[in-house]
Scaffold this active site. Structure first.
Site, PDB file in Angstrom:
ATOM      1  N   HIS A 195     -14.926  64.831  24.018  1.00 28.95           N
ATOM      2  CA  HIS A 195     -15.000  63.374  24.095  1.00 28.95           C
ATOM      3  C   HIS A 195     -13.833  62.697  23.399  1.00 28.95           C
ATOM      4  O   HIS A 195     -13.439  61.596  23.761  1.00 28.95           O
ATOM      5  CB  HIS A 195     -16.355  62.889  23.615  1.00 28.95           C
ATOM      6  N   ARG A 204     -19.925  55.515  32.001  1.00 26.28           N
ATOM      7  CA  ARG A 204     -20.858  56.411  31.299  1.00 26.28           C
ATOM      8  C   ARG A 204     -21.821  55.542  30.476  1.00 26.28           C
ATOM      9  O   ARG A 204     -21.476  55.132  29.373  1.00 26.28           O
ATOM     10  CB  ARG A 204     -20.087  57.374  30.390  1.00 26.28           C
ATOM     11  N   ARG A 220     -23.349  55.181  35.936  1.00 31.57           N
ATOM     12  CA  ARG A 220     -24.118  56.426  35.919  1.00 31.57           C
ATOM     13  C   ARG A 220     -25.316  56.258  34.994  1.00 31.57           C
ATOM     14  O   ARG A 220     -25.169  55.751  33.869  1.00 31.57           O
ATOM     15  CB  ARG A 220     -23.230  57.567  35.419  1.00 31.57           C
ATOM     16  N   GLU A 240     -22.008  68.111  40.437  1.00 31.22           N
ATOM     17  CA  GLU A 240     -21.422  68.765  39.263  1.00 31.22           C
ATOM     18  C   GLU A 240     -22.138  70.066  38.915  1.00 31.22           C
ATOM     19  O   GLU A 240     -21.931  70.627  37.837  1.00 31.22           O
ATOM     20  CB  GLU A 240     -21.372  67.814  38.058  1.00 31.22           C
ATOM     21  N   ASN A 277     -15.675  68.231  35.418  1.00 31.36           N
ATOM     22  CA  ASN A 277     -15.779  68.796  34.060  1.00 31.36           C
ATOM     23  C   ASN A 277     -16.963  69.755  33.998  1.00 31.36           C
ATOM     24  O   ASN A 277     -16.849  70.891  33.519  1.00 31.36           O
ATOM     25  CB  ASN A 277     -15.985  67.697  33.008  1.00 31.36           C
ATOM     26  N   ASP A 278     -18.101  69.277  34.492  1.00 28.43           N
ATOM     27  CA  ASP A 278     -19.276  70.149  34.486  1.00 28.43           C
ATOM     28  C   ASP A 278     -19.219  71.164  35.620  1.00 28.43           C
ATOM     29  O   ASP A 278     -19.648  72.299  35.459  1.00 28.43           O
ATOM     30  CB  ASP A 278     -20.562  69.318  34.571  1.00 28.43           C
ATOM     31  N   ARG A 327     -17.407  74.049  28.524  1.00 28.93           N
ATOM     32  CA  ARG A 327     -16.338  73.026  28.552  1.00 28.93           C
ATOM     33  C   ARG A 327     -15.902  72.592  27.161  1.00 28.93           C
ATOM     34  O   ARG A 327     -14.846  71.978  27.006  1.00 28.93           O
ATOM     35  CB  ARG A 327     -16.786  71.808  29.380  1.00 28.93           C
ATOM     36  N   CYS A 334     -14.763  62.125  39.791  1.00 27.87           N
ATOM     37  CA  CYS A 334     -14.704  61.340  38.550  1.00 27.87           C
ATOM     38  C   CYS A 334     -14.494  62.237  37.333  1.00 27.87           C
ATOM     39  O   CYS A 334     -14.414  61.744  36.211  1.00 27.87           O
ATOM     40  CB  CYS A 334     -15.926  60.459  38.381  1.00 27.87           C
TER      41      CYS A 334
HETATM   42  C1  PEP Z   1     -18.035  65.538  34.704  1.00 28.16           C
HETATM   43  O1  PEP Z   1     -18.886  66.355  34.368  1.00 28.16           O
HETATM   44  O2  PEP Z   1     -16.997  65.840  35.314  1.00 28.16           O
HETATM   45  C2  PEP Z   1     -18.204  64.106  34.370  1.00 28.16           C
HETATM   46  C3  PEP Z   1     -17.406  63.203  34.882  1.00 28.16           C
HETATM   47  O3  PEP Z   1     -19.177  63.733  33.506  1.00 28.16           O
HETATM   48  P1  PEP Z   1     -19.199  64.030  31.919  1.00 28.16           P
HETATM   49  O4  PEP Z   1     -17.808  64.455  31.525  1.00 28.16           O
HETATM   50  O5  PEP Z   1     -19.625  62.775  31.267  1.00 28.16           O
HETATM   51  O6  PEP Z   1     -20.212  65.124  31.826  1.00 28.16           O
HETATM   52 MG    MG Z   2     -20.888  65.759  33.764  1.00 30.61          MG
END
Ligand code: PEP
Ligand code: MG
Length: 551
Positions: A188, A295, A331, A430, A453-454, A464, A501
């Site tokens: 983050h 988010r 979201r 995801e 990302n997920d 991650r 995203c």
């Molecule tokens: C992701 O998982 O790619 C995403 C955009 O959501 P977050 O990073 O908040 O899990």
């Molecule tokens: Mg995610």
């Protein structure tokens, strides 16, 4: 000259004094004292400062967020003086003959554990308030600056890593860049740095030590380097990069107001990811065409109790209105895993990334979900709001979400509250499961947005958050690209749009691949919009073919 090598996770160069993020640790030692009266006086002073700070926060909240948050801070200010709480602190001090810090820490723990064990749900939830109040008094006792940054001038913020709730409380006007011992490109801190458009370097490990506090560092977010006392050559190289950065910024300014369209006329929607309404000015400054991922969990992470419907409504409405009719994809709550919120009292899990997180929490707690959906639908009357559900793995989950939306619309109809009946509903793709059943899911919703990302984490079985997976964590892996293609084909077959995203969306080296796959939207950090636009405008979509997916 000292050179530290880490992993660059947000580009750019900057220089400034290093300042370590301050937080009261769990390791407050029990120091025996003989002058108990002096410790009592210290506690009184810390209480007075805490009350003044909390009252000032209440005034600020009343102006910026609304009455609910203001009342919360006022309640905290009153709690600082609560008889039972103060008695617990003072009796610990006297019984244990210890320093004030230890007495406050122990009393805070005891008192919050006692509240957490209460039958009454309201009283149970107060445990989180006691933790917050205790942290505030400890900060004052230990001289820890509010917001964690003890400096009057902008700094390069150093930390082991920052929790999502900590990043929310930072005074961002004081930060030139981030350097962290741990973390990864998806942490983050990295996401926040990219949103702010400032350099960040993570995974510096033990080479980043507290002795560097106050020293001037030159950081390079592309190379992942932190330089102290640069020699002449290193300084000249830094200055050259800073000059080029300024030139590039000026060049990017020319992209403002231009369309996101390739040389052969293919349009791409270039949207932004945001974490709170505070990020909207950056979206507007960088000319983002919409918000592809808001988010919403910031509201929950920043609070010490469930945010009310009105409080949420105000935040969503503010963003919808500020975007003036451009699409704002919000979201629903995505907590759990690395985003822990104390008052949810989530069970401790062995493997939280695969546990009760995101949509699973909302479906298990219909009242929490209903409150958020009511706020979202109410905000839909003030702009082009779209609702997106995270971590979907099954069709039944989407159907349950839609049923909850329907129930909320029926309530609002009955109450005569305006909302947009045609609010778009989408899901995040995801999880590998959502890719495999993308054809069935596409029939249920208005859009897909791929959370790379997920998706990378779950597809490649790579945590991650881990900073040491190196070459095994490969977001360009053919499995990831093929997953995107499966999802895009399913979306288009059902006549819906698909975006990305996750952080991969801003990877300029993949733009041609995304065009070949048929991605319609890329949602990136505000600072990535103009470079992406520049690249789109230099690319011919027709020459981007699926061969780019070959392994
Ligand atoms: C992701 O998982 O790619 C995403 C955009 O959501 P977050 O990073 O908040 O899990
Ligand atoms: Mg995610």
């Amino acid at each position: 000259m000292t050179l530290l090598q880490g992993k660059g996770v947000s580009k750019g160069v900057t220089s400034g004094p290093i300042c370590f993020f301050q937080r009261p640790g769990n390791d407050i030692a029990k120091v025996s004292v003989s002058d108990i009266e002096a410790e009592k006086a210290r506690i009184r002073e810390a209480q007075e400062k805490s009350m003044a700070q909390l009252e000032a926060l209440a005034d600020k909240a009343r102006e910026e967020t609304g009455e609910d948050t203001a009342i919360l801070f006022e309640t905290h200010a009153m709690f600082v003086e609560d008889d039972d709480y103060v008695d617990t602190i003072l009796s610990t001090l006297e019984d244990e003959e210890c320093c004030a810090e230890y007495a406050v820490k122990v009393a805070g723990e005891q008192f919050s554990a006692m509240m957490a064990a209460m039958e009454d749900e309201y009283l149970r939830a107060r445990a989180a308030d006691i933790k917050d109040v205790t942290r505030c008094i400890l900060n004052n006792l230990m001289g820890i600056a509010d917001g964690g940054i003890d400096s009057d001038v902008p700094v390069i913020l150093a930390a082991d890593d920052l929790a999502p709730s900590e990043t929310l409380q930072l005074d961002k006007s004081k930060i030139l860049g981030f350097i962290t011992q741990g973390g990864s490109g998806n942490s983050h801190t990295a996401i926040l740095a990219r949103t702010m458009g400032i350099p960040a370097i993570c995974a510096l490990g033990d080479s980043l030590t507290k002795e560097y506090e106050g020293r001037v560092a030159y950081i390079d977010g592309a190379a992942g380097t932190v330089t102290l006392d640069p020699d002449e050559q290193a300084l000249a190289a830094y200055e050259e990069k800073a000059r080029k950065q300024a030139e590039l910024r000026a060049l990017m300014d020319e992209m403002r107001g231009k369309e996101d369209v390739t040389l052969d006329g293919r349009e791409m929607m270039v949207y932004c990811n945001i974490g709170s309404p505070d990020d909207v000015p950056a979206v507007l400054q960088n000319d983002g065409q919409g918000i592809g991922l808001f988010r919403s969990e910031f509201l929950y992470l920043a609070a010490s109790d469930y945010p009310s419907e009105d409080e949420q409504f105000k935040a969503y409405k503010k963003v919808a209105e500020a975007m003036g009719g451009k699409r704002v994809v919000i979201r629903t709550l995505d907590i759990g895993a690395d985003k822990q919120v104390a008052y949810f009292n989530l069970q401790k899990e062995e493997n939280p990334a695969m546990g009760v997180r995101a949509i699973r929490i909302c479906l298990n707690r219909p009242e929490v979900f209903r409150t958020q959906l009511r706020a979202l639908y109410r905000a839909s009357a003030y702009g082009k709001v779209a609702i997106m559900f995270p971590m979907i793995t099954s069709v039944w989950e989407v159907r349950e979400c839609k049923k909850a939306c329907q129930a909320v619309m029926t309530e609002l109809d009955a109450e005569g509250i305006p909302y947009n009946r045609d609010t778009e509903i989408g899901i995040m793709v995801e999880t590998p499961a959502s890719v495999f059943i993308a054809d069935a899911l596409a029939k249920e919703v208005d859009f897909f947005s791929v959370g790379t990302n997920d998706l990378t984490q779950y597809t490649l079985a790579c945590d991650r958050q881990a900073s040491d997976l190196g070459r095994f964590f490969d977001p360009h892996h053919p499995a990831e690209l093929r997953a995107l293609k499966i999802a895009a084909d399913a979306a288009h077959a059902a006549g819906i749009w698909i975006g990305i995203c996750g952080e991969l969306g801003a990877d300029l080296s993949l733009l041609e691949t995304f065009l070949a796959i048929g991605i319609d939207e890329l949602s990136v950090s505000p600072s990535s919009v103009l470079p992406l636009r520049a690249k789109i405008r230099q690319t011919t979509a027709g020459t981007c073919t699926a061969e780019l997916l070959d392994c």
